[in-house]
Design an enzyme around this catalytic site. Sequence first.
Site, PDB file in Angstrom:
ATOM      1  N   PRO A  10       0.793  -1.225   0.000  1.00  0.00           N
ATOM      2  CG  PRO A  10      -0.148  -1.110   2.129  1.00  0.00           C
ATOM      3  CD  PRO A  10       0.573  -2.030   1.199  1.00  0.00           C
ATOM      4  CG  ASN A  11      -0.362   4.356   1.222  1.00  0.00           C
ATOM      5  OD1 ASN A  11      -1.335   4.800   0.628  1.00  0.00           O
ATOM      6  ND2 ASN A  11      -0.423   3.926   2.467  1.00  0.00           N
ATOM      7  NE  ARG A  18       3.464   7.037   2.095  1.00  0.00           N
ATOM      8  CZ  ARG A  18       3.817   5.864   2.562  1.00  0.00           C
ATOM      9  NH1 ARG A  18       4.315   4.953   1.758  1.00  0.00           N
ATOM     10  NH2 ARG A  18       3.672   5.590   3.835  1.00  0.00           N
ATOM     11  CE1 TYR A  23       8.448   5.127   3.295  1.00  0.00           C
ATOM     12  CE2 TYR A  23       7.119   7.119   3.345  1.00  0.00           C
ATOM     13  CZ  TYR A  23       7.472   5.898   3.890  1.00  0.00           C
ATOM     14  OH  TYR A  23       6.845   5.450   5.018  1.00  0.00           O
ATOM     15  CG  ASN A  75       8.389  -1.903   0.193  1.00  0.00           C
ATOM     16  OD1 ASN A  75       7.794  -1.947   1.262  1.00  0.00           O
ATOM     17  ND2 ASN A  75       9.041  -0.829  -0.211  1.00  0.00           N
ATOM     18  CB  ALA A  78       1.408   0.258   6.230  1.00  0.00           C
ATOM     19  CD  GLU A  99      10.851  -7.359   5.699  1.00  0.00           C
ATOM     20  OE1 GLU A  99      10.229  -6.468   6.303  1.00  0.00           O
ATOM     21  OE2 GLU A  99      11.323  -8.368   6.280  1.00  0.00           O
ATOM     22  CG  HIS A 101      11.164  -2.229   4.340  1.00  0.00           C
ATOM     23  ND1 HIS A 101       9.785  -2.169   4.259  1.00  0.00           N
ATOM     24  CD2 HIS A 101      11.468  -3.403   4.936  1.00  0.00           C
ATOM     25  CE1 HIS A 101       9.287  -3.268   4.800  1.00  0.00           C
ATOM     26  NE2 HIS A 101      10.284  -4.035   5.207  1.00  0.00           N
ATOM     27  NE  ARG A 108       9.953   6.009   8.829  1.00  0.00           N
ATOM     28  CZ  ARG A 108       8.953   5.876   7.987  1.00  0.00           C
ATOM     29  NH1 ARG A 108       8.978   4.936   7.063  1.00  0.00           N
ATOM     30  NH2 ARG A 108       7.911   6.687   8.050  1.00  0.00           N
TER      31      ARG A 108
END
Length: 153
Positions: A10-11, A18, A23, A75, A78, A99, A101, A108
């Site tokens: 998502p996103n 964004r 990012y 990725n 969320a 994985e 990111h 974070r």
Amino acid sequence: MTRLLLLNGPNLNLLGTREPGIYGAETLDAIERRATQVAREQGFELVCFQSNAEHELIARIQQAGAGNFGVLIFNPGAFTHTSIALRDAILAVGVTMIEVHLSNPQAREEFRRKSYFSDIAMGVISGFGALGYELAVRAACGHLAAASGARRP
């Protein structure tokens, strides 16, 4: 030809606009084009898919198990911190997963530090921005080449 599957959660379709301070300014399309080129240079095909819907990502993971995909590069966005269903889908099909990111979740907010995927991943690449995708593709290609005994270009 063995294929790699790149899934984005998502996103990530909003990359480029964004929160570029976190990012980066590159779009997902640009990241995917570069990753596809890296895979091609290594003799592999990269198939890319993004969805904001958990069920669509689960369906793609299930297809990967039956679709001659050697490695899943994922990725989860969320969903990293929330989706047992996606984790279960990966475990159910038994596909090797990396994985990835853009940011470093460990640097974070506290809630971002828990991943439902890191412990089942072949490896985790985070914090390198868009370059992380290229690193993940190279790692996947190297893994598949080593597993087959083939020499990499």
